[in-house]
Design a protein around this motif. Sequence first.
Motif, short mmCIF file in Angstrom:
data_model
loop_
_atom_site.label_atom_id
_atom_site.label_comp_id
_atom_site.label_asym_id
_atom_site.label_seq_id
_atom_site.Cartn_x
_atom_site.Cartn_y
_atom_site.Cartn_z
N PRO A 83 0.81 -1.22 0.00
CA PRO A 83 0.00 0.00 0.00
C PRO A 83 0.85 1.28 0.00
CG PRO A 83 -0.94 -1.60 1.51
CD PRO A 83 0.37 -2.17 1.04
N ILE A 97 2.16 1.81 -3.52
CA ILE A 97 1.02 2.16 -4.40
C ILE A 97 0.65 3.63 -4.18
CG2 ILE A 97 -1.45 1.73 -4.87
CD1 ILE A 97 0.31 -0.57 -5.88
N SER A 99 1.41 -7.78 -3.58
CA SER A 99 0.19 -7.17 -3.02
C SER A 99 -0.30 -7.93 -1.78
CB SER A 99 -0.91 -7.11 -4.08
OG SER A 99 -0.48 -6.33 -5.17
N LEU A 142 -5.35 -1.38 0.37
CA LEU A 142 -5.00 -0.97 -1.01
C LEU A 142 -5.97 0.11 -1.48
CD1 LEU A 142 -4.18 -4.48 -2.54
CD2 LEU A 142 -2.54 -2.61 -2.20
#
Length: 366
Positions: A213, A216, A305, A321
């Motif tokens: 996360p 991202i 992920s 996420l």
Amino acid sequence: MSSHSDAIKFAYWVPNVSGGLVISNIEQRTGWDIDYNRKLAQIAEANGFDYALSQIRFTAGYGADNQHESVSFSHALLAATTTLKVIAAILPGPWNPALAAKQIATINHLTNGRVSVNVVSGWFRGEFAAIGELWLDHDERYRRSEEFIRALRGIWTEDSFTLKGDFYRFTNYSMKPKPIEPLPEIFQGGSSRAARDMASRVSDWYFTNGNTPEEIRKQVDDIRTKAKANGHKVRIGVNAFAIARESEQEARAVLDEIIAKANPEAVQGFADQVKNAGKASPEGEGNWAKSSLEDLVQYNDGFRSNLIGTPEQIAERILKLKDAGADLILLGFLHFQEEVEFFGKRVIPLVRELEAARDRELVAAE
């Protein structure tokens, strides 16, 4: 209160290419044939998936001995479903925007607007050489893709489209019928600066490789800041390889087995191809710049992920996420039919419960 449209969306990789989604000799009860894929699309549609993404490959490599063409295959899946949207991968070079715009507009009419496109800039140099296509420098590939997208949109929206580009030229081109509104969504992938910059100008959706996360969030912030400056909006899809099992121990054992049975020559070959493609970017970093060989056993860094564990653990990680800016999770699986069904029945409802609980908290706070 946030509406249902803010709910995170779910997509799966269509296995229209043989070899599954991991470069491993582990058993994968996944078929690349049309019968398997029609049934898979119906399972996905019945179990809460919003999109399917077909892959484009012209030649064998990395376990992919057989490859069905993406646009025609996507149409077959659309014909077998009623609500699922299918994203057809298109590669500038082999496709000209005039052909792509016409193909997609027709399928759009035949399927009540359920077709989208994923414009792939290209990472597999050997494939381009094999089919006699020019291999452009890294940033030139993205410049061409951006012009390709501008051409698609222009053809779909203008009555007399003219473009004097570096790669494509159109003169008073009027294509009819135009797609029904809303226009087909345009997706793209990549993690390089050129890819993010292109997304911030022209794409509806940006797919990034799997990551934490925190990582991202950095990409999302970069793209959204640039998009805002361009008066543009872009949504974010994140790759993930899901291993949902009754216990975390069971899920981790599957991951260990995938890596233990990985095909080292194929993984190394893939690593060389993608890292060469990325090194060619001016910042020397492409999609797979920081990937380990273990990461590369799954094409799109899907292990990073970390959607590996129980349905409860996975649902909570999906919310993280989402908090980092993801609007969609693009999923790969080992045994697609059975695992898409399990994920849809066991994970997606938990995600929806967590989203609803968060909505209630926001309302209470107001």
